[in-house]
Design a protein around this motif. Structure first.
Motif, PDB file in Angstrom:
ATOM      1  N   GLU A  21      37.211  40.753  43.910  1.00 44.64           N
ATOM      2  CA  GLU A  21      38.111  39.820  44.484  1.00 44.64           C
ATOM      3  C   GLU A  21      38.009  39.795  45.834  1.00 44.64           C
ATOM      4  O   GLU A  21      37.539  40.730  46.511  1.00 44.64           O
ATOM      5  CB  GLU A  21      39.333  39.869  43.882  1.00 44.64           C
ATOM      6  N   SER A  22      38.592  38.725  46.635  1.00 48.90           N
ATOM      7  CA  SER A  22      38.543  38.407  47.914  1.00 48.90           C
ATOM      8  C   SER A  22      39.276  39.622  48.644  1.00 48.90           C
ATOM      9  O   SER A  22      40.579  39.942  48.280  1.00 48.90           O
ATOM     10  CB  SER A  22      38.517  37.059  48.522  1.00 48.90           C
ATOM     11  N   THR A  50      37.896  31.278  38.102  1.00 54.82           N
ATOM     12  CA  THR A  50      37.093  31.394  39.358  1.00 54.82           C
ATOM     13  C   THR A  50      37.176  29.832  39.989  1.00 54.82           C
ATOM     14  O   THR A  50      36.740  28.989  39.153  1.00 54.82           O
ATOM     15  CB  THR A  50      35.773  31.943  39.354  1.00 54.82           C
ATOM     16  N   GLN A  55      30.408  31.541  45.782  1.00 54.55           N
ATOM     17  CA  GLN A  55      30.912  32.813  45.872  1.00 54.55           C
ATOM     18  C   GLN A  55      29.773  33.912  46.138  1.00 54.55           C
ATOM     19  O   GLN A  55      28.461  33.856  45.259  1.00 54.55           O
ATOM     20  CB  GLN A  55      31.499  33.381  44.135  1.00 54.55           C
ATOM     21  N   VAL A  57      28.049  37.588  46.750  1.00 53.32           N
ATOM     22  CA  VAL A  57      28.377  38.849  46.797  1.00 53.32           C
ATOM     23  C   VAL A  57      27.310  39.646  47.551  1.00 53.32           C
ATOM     24  O   VAL A  57      26.085  39.556  47.741  1.00 53.32           O
ATOM     25  CB  VAL A  57      28.254  39.292  45.089  1.00 53.32           C
ATOM     26  N   LEU A  99      32.846  40.705  48.284  1.00 61.23           N
ATOM     27  CA  LEU A  99      32.885  39.101  48.270  1.00 61.23           C
ATOM     28  C   LEU A  99      32.790  38.805  49.807  1.00 61.23           C
ATOM     29  O   LEU A  99      33.555  39.062  50.615  1.00 61.23           O
ATOM     30  CB  LEU A  99      34.162  38.305  47.599  1.00 61.23           C
ATOM     31  N   GLY A 104      36.770  34.711  44.180  1.00 62.09           N
ATOM     32  CA  GLY A 104      36.454  35.586  43.151  1.00 62.09           C
ATOM     33  C   GLY A 104      37.382  34.913  41.975  1.00 62.09           C
ATOM     34  O   GLY A 104      38.051  34.045  42.123  1.00 62.09           O
ATOM     35  N   VAL A 106      34.561  37.603  40.704  1.00 61.02           N
ATOM     36  CA  VAL A 106      32.812  37.563  40.126  1.00 61.02           C
ATOM     37  C   VAL A 106      32.697  39.113  39.416  1.00 61.02           C
ATOM     38  O   VAL A 106      33.214  40.078  40.042  1.00 61.02           O
ATOM     39  CB  VAL A 106      32.204  37.612  41.228  1.00 61.02           C
TER      40      VAL A 106
END
Length: 297
Positions: A21-22, A50, A55, A57, A99, A104, A106
């Motif tokens: 998550e962010s 989401t 997004q 990663v 991220l 997110g 993700v």
């Protein structure tokens, strides 16, 4: 014991997963020193919740020299590409995921490989690393250039030719002295012969009968020419080994009792220094293949 050696514990595989998550980093760094750990990522996908935005990663790990390095792992968007198969992206801890873009979540999933540490193999690996460092140092030493070698060789040839010419001159002088000594001995040993009344010998000059002397044959030796040396053909660089050739050579070393490194970083260094492989894709394939090779007992 009864003369039997204990077999090392077979590698164990566990399920791995995390949700990014962010603003939050997820770190994979097991602290158990009795085991070696490897992370093998298989899949990255978005969550139903989401947002439909890009997004990205990012993964942070270590390179061959142990320095921190960052790289983009995947880039997903729910409406375009909600998931991607990583196909066995293997990494050694410590590894951090975050991220870089998007909020997110993700999801990352894969396998966590756990292997027992063999102290004897670690000592062997350290010895191998020391030997590899010594070999690298010897390779870095400046070698004599081909031009200097050719100059040195030409100088040696010139010296040899001059010595041969001097020896030939000495031999010719000795031959001349021997011919003169033989002529003098023949003249002294010659006895007078009674001439017949019909013919009269010619008067000898200075009390010596004339004797035709044949000049000594001297071998006329032509000086050896210094032929031009044909330029050396440039050696073509050796083509890099293929994946199958490297596997065959490694199997030969295993049959001889050599244990391949069990840590990926050490294994990559071993492949790079021993077989001159520079393709990252071959490193990954060889590491997967190494997990299936049984170590010698």
């Amino acid at each position: 014991m009864n003369g039997l050696e204990e077999e090392p514990m077979a590698p164990q595989t566990f399920l791995y997963g995390c949700a990014l998550e962010s603003g939050k980093d997820y770190v994979f760094n097991p602290t158990d020193e009795d085991f070696e750990h490897q992370l093998d990522l298989r899949m990255a996908c978005v969550d139903p919740s989401t947002k439909d935005e890009l997004q990205v990663v990012e993964v942070e790990g270590q390179d061959v020299e142990g320095q921190k390095i960052k790289a983009v792992l995947v880039s997903l968007k729910p409406s375009v590409q909600p998931s991607v198969c990583l196909g066995g992206f293997t990494m050694s801890p410590p590894v951090a995921f975050r991220l870089k873009a998007g909020s997110g979540p993700v999801h990352l999933s894969g396998q966590h490989l756990v292997m027992a540490v063999d102290l004897e193999e670690e000592e062997d690996d350290e010895d191998e690393e020391e030997e590899e460092e010594e070999e690298i140092k010897t390779l870095k030493r400046p070698a004599t250039s081909p031009a200097n070698k050719s100059k040195k060789k030409m100088k040696m040839q010139v010296d040899d030719e001059e010595e041969e010419e001097e020896d030939d001159d000495d031999d010719e002088e000795d031959d001349d002295d021997d011919d003169e000594d033989e002529d003098e001995e023949d003249e002294e040993d010659q006895t007078p012969v009674k001439a017949k009344p019909e013919t009269k010998p010619k008067a000898a000059q200075n009390g010596k009968s004339p004797k035709p002397t044949t000049p000594s044959k001297k071998e006329v030796k032509t000086p050896k020419g210094k032929g031009e040396k044909s330029p050396k053909t440039a050696t073509t660089p050796k083509s890099p080994l293929t994946l199958e050739q490297v596997k065959a050579k490694m199997l030969e070393t295993v049959k001889k009792g050599v244990t391949l490194p069990k840590v990926q970083v050490k294994f990559d260094n071993f492949v790079k220094n021993s077989y001159k492989v520079t393709d990252e894709a071959i490193y990954a394939d060889l590491w997967k293949w190494r997990q299936t090779v049984k170590d010698p007992k």
